[in-house]
Design a protein around this motif. Structure first.
Motif, short mmCIF file in Angstrom:
data_model
loop_
_atom_site.label_atom_id
_atom_site.label_comp_id
_atom_site.label_asym_id
_atom_site.label_seq_id
_atom_site.Cartn_x
_atom_site.Cartn_y
_atom_site.Cartn_z
N LYS A 107 -10.18 7.49 -2.54
CA LYS A 107 -8.93 8.24 -2.57
C LYS A 107 -8.07 7.86 -3.77
O LYS A 107 -7.36 8.69 -4.32
N GLY A 108 -8.14 6.59 -4.17
CA GLY A 108 -7.27 6.12 -5.24
C GLY A 108 -7.76 6.45 -6.63
O GLY A 108 -7.09 6.18 -7.62
N GLU A 109 -8.95 7.05 -6.73
CA GLU A 109 -9.50 7.41 -8.05
C GLU A 109 -8.72 8.59 -8.64
O GLU A 109 -8.17 9.40 -7.90
N LYS A 112 3.24 14.23 4.65
CA LYS A 112 1.99 13.99 3.93
C LYS A 112 2.00 12.59 3.32
O LYS A 112 3.03 12.10 2.89
N GLU A 113 0.82 12.02 3.26
CA GLU A 113 0.71 10.65 2.76
C GLU A 113 0.96 10.58 1.25
O GLU A 113 0.53 11.46 0.50
N ILE A 114 1.70 9.54 0.84
CA ILE A 114 1.83 9.25 -0.60
C ILE A 114 0.65 8.35 -0.95
O ILE A 114 0.64 7.17 -0.64
N ILE A 115 -0.36 8.93 -1.58
CA ILE A 115 -1.64 8.22 -1.76
C ILE A 115 -1.46 7.07 -2.74
O ILE A 115 -0.97 7.27 -3.87
N PRO A 116 -1.83 5.85 -2.33
CA PRO A 116 -1.75 4.71 -3.27
C PRO A 116 -2.88 4.80 -4.28
O PRO A 116 -4.05 4.73 -3.93
N LEU A 117 -2.56 4.99 -5.55
CA LEU A 117 -3.58 5.15 -6.58
C LEU A 117 -4.01 3.80 -7.12
O LEU A 117 -3.26 2.81 -7.05
N LEU A 118 -5.21 3.75 -7.66
CA LEU A 118 -5.76 2.47 -8.11
C LEU A 118 -5.55 2.25 -9.60
O LEU A 118 -5.32 1.13 -10.05
N ALA A 157 13.92 9.71 -0.27
CA ALA A 157 12.80 10.61 -0.02
C ALA A 157 11.49 9.84 0.05
O ALA A 157 10.67 10.07 0.93
N ILE A 158 11.31 8.89 -0.90
CA ILE A 158 10.05 8.13 -0.91
C ILE A 158 9.94 7.30 0.36
O ILE A 158 8.88 7.24 1.00
N GLU A 187 -1.47 13.89 -9.84
CA GLU A 187 -1.67 12.65 -9.08
C GLU A 187 -0.53 12.36 -8.11
O GLU A 187 -0.59 11.41 -7.36
N ILE A 209 5.78 13.66 -0.77
CA ILE A 209 7.14 13.99 -1.19
C ILE A 209 7.35 13.71 -2.67
O ILE A 209 8.23 14.31 -3.30
N THR A 210 6.53 12.84 -3.29
CA THR A 210 6.72 12.62 -4.73
C THR A 210 6.41 13.89 -5.50
O THR A 210 7.10 14.22 -6.47
N ALA A 238 4.67 9.47 7.09
CA ALA A 238 3.32 9.95 6.82
C ALA A 238 2.27 9.00 7.40
O ALA A 238 2.50 7.80 7.51
N PRO A 239 1.11 9.56 7.77
CA PRO A 239 -0.01 8.71 8.20
C PRO A 239 -0.60 7.99 6.99
O PRO A 239 -0.43 8.44 5.86
N GLY A 293 9.30 9.53 3.39
CA GLY A 293 7.93 10.00 3.34
C GLY A 293 6.94 8.91 3.71
O GLY A 293 5.98 9.14 4.46
#
Lengths: 117, 361
Positions: free
Chosen positions: A37-39, B85-91, A21-22, B246, B250-251, A29-30, A25
């Motif tokens: 965004k990472g905050e 949807k994007e899996i947002i890379p967190l800091l 799944a990961i 957070e 898909i997560t 995904a774009p 995805g």
């Protein structure tokens, strides 16, 4: 086919499912870069300090109580499977064990450990 | 007739006649994995649609109507959307624990799901300590939720995870004790053995204490799925989304699916230990032989799913009918009401099987 083998197969299936799944995805995904965004997300306000700090002890108290009663449940299971064959003597024996635990619960209750403060 | 056992043994025969032994075993393992995965995903999709539709009807709306006839394709649309949807890379999070939490939640969910017995022949994991296994492996989810909240490095997820931890471990005691009550009555921990013991009368109709155990189990099980009046860990109006804020794309979807299937698993285990699992409804009397014969003609998997979805509907009804509890009320309900009642109930059940039943037998 034994249950242990099916258990291992199901466990591997779960791991594969999450991995797949990961990866799917991530491929579909774009992706876009943005410093904000990472905050951590806290309703738009920049977060202050770290979140890894000391926490209220009420939660840990309940975790400790849970540990006590969970171990009790574990010890009761072997007795539960043979209650019928043991008969009334088995109940008398387990009553002593239960009494100590109920006293423990009563003590925690009396001391106010079950109140949320 | 309409049972799946014939298909399974046919596959086994066909494989073992055409392949060497190791290949047969390998293919069967892969088939088992794919089968469980398909069933898991199917039930998640059904439950997502069911939840949205039932919720809509409770609120006098129609719910999703556009995707397919009567909105039937809505969960597929949701799934495709969430994959895109994007899996947002967190800091600032702990990356290793962040993803480990996801694995733990899904392993706990799928391995508990694997212990369900869908019909007479469709039995997955059936250990001789089955009830104990179910209790043990379903606790992995709590670990995952705590890790998810902690590793996100976000105050809301932290609060959500702590609440979830306190709530889940507390209610696990009551559900464990009510399962223990059933183990006393059934005399075995094996789930198939428990179902076998209900072939004439379901446990629910055998003693009055089973009713108390079932009500406590359903309340505790409902609380364990973080739903309904017990949805403090993800109280959206105060914590935005709880421990999975957070997680994106898909997560997040996996957490969501895991939660929905857990609801079905709780209902399924309740079905197996209280309502006779796949056993048809029988009236234990001379004159009811014809009625019992008709009940036997309904396939066993239909019995299981009908009962399990009945309990799921009960859970949805509760969810959309009650306001959320406060954390002190939640812990009060568990530790001062459900817990003493279930301890007493267990003792009374032990007295019933050892003293009263032999007395009248």
């Amino acid at each position: 086919m034994g249950s242990s083998e099916i258990f291992v197969v199901v466990m591997i299936t779960a791991v594969v499912m999450v991995l797949a799944a990961i990866i799917i995805g991530w491929l579909l995904a774009p992706k876009s870069k943005n410093a904000q965004k990472g905050e951590p997300y806290e309703c738009g306000i920049p977060t202050r300090g770290t979140s890894w700090l000391q926490f209220r002890p009420g939660y840990y108290l309940f975790a400790l109580l849970f540990l006590m009663f969970d171990v009790e449940t574990v010890l009761l299971f072997p007795w539960a499977t043979i209650t019928k064959t043991l008969g009334p003597n088995g109940i008398l024996a387990i009553l002593f064990f239960l009494l100590i635990l109920v006293l423990g619960l009563a003590y925690a209750w009396k001391k106010g450990a079950l109140e949320w403060k | 007739m309409l049972e799946v056992g014939g298909i399974l043994s046919w596959i086994h025969e066909a494989l073992s006649s055409s392949c060497p032994e190791w290949l047969t075993l390998l293919i069967e393992y892969v088939l088992i994995g794919v089968g469980f995965l398909a069933l898991y995903a199917l039930i998640a999709l059904i439950l997502i649609l069911l939840e949205r539709k039932v919720c809509a009807y409770y609120q006098c709306r129609l719910g999703p109507m556009r995707a397919g006839f009567w909105g039937l394709l809505q969960p597929f649309a949701d799934m495709i959307k969430i994959l895109m949807k994007e899996i947002i890379p967190l800091l600032k999070n702990d990356k290793f624990l962040f993803f480990t939490a996801l694995f733990l939640v899904i392993i706990g969910s799928l391995c508990t799901f694997g212990a369900l017995q869908f019909s007479k022949d469709l039995v997955g994991i059936d250990f001789n300590v089955g009830v104990f296994y179910v209790l043990a492996i379903s606790s992995l989810g709590v670990l995952g939720i705590l890790l998810a909240g902690w590793s996100s490095n976000n105050k809301y997820t932290m609060i959500g995870a702590m609440r979830a931890g306190a709530q889940l471990v507390s209610y696990e005691l009551s559900s464990g004790l009510s399962l223990l009550t059933i183990v006393i009555l059934g005399g075995t921990m094996q789930l198939s053995g428990l179902i076998e013991a209900q072939s004439e009368t379901w446990f629910l109709f055998q003693t009055p204490f089973t009713w108390i155990a079932m009500v406590i189990y359903l309340i505790a099980g409902h609380a364990e799925t973080n739903r309904g009046p017990f949805d403090l860990p993800e109280a959206e109006s105060e914590l935005t989304a709880g421990y999975h804020i957070e997680y994106s794309g898909i997560t997040f979807g996996l957490f969501y699916v895991g939660e929905y299937v857990n609801m079905f698993t709780i209902a399924g285990i309740g079905t197996m230990v209280f309502l006779g699992g796949w056993q048809p409804f029988h009236i234990n009397a001379e004159w009811a032989a014809g009625f019992n014969g008709v009940m036997d003609m309904i396939p066993t998997w239909l019995w299981f799913f009908a009962k399990a979805f009945g309990l799921v509907m009960l859970s949805l009804w509760v969810r959309w009918s009650f306001p959320r509890l406060r954390i002190d009320q939640l812990l009060h309900l568990e530790w001062k009401i459900l817990m003493p009642i279930s301890l007493l109930n267990m003792l009374l059940m032990a007295l019933w099987v050892t003293v009263l039943v032999p007395l009248f037998a």
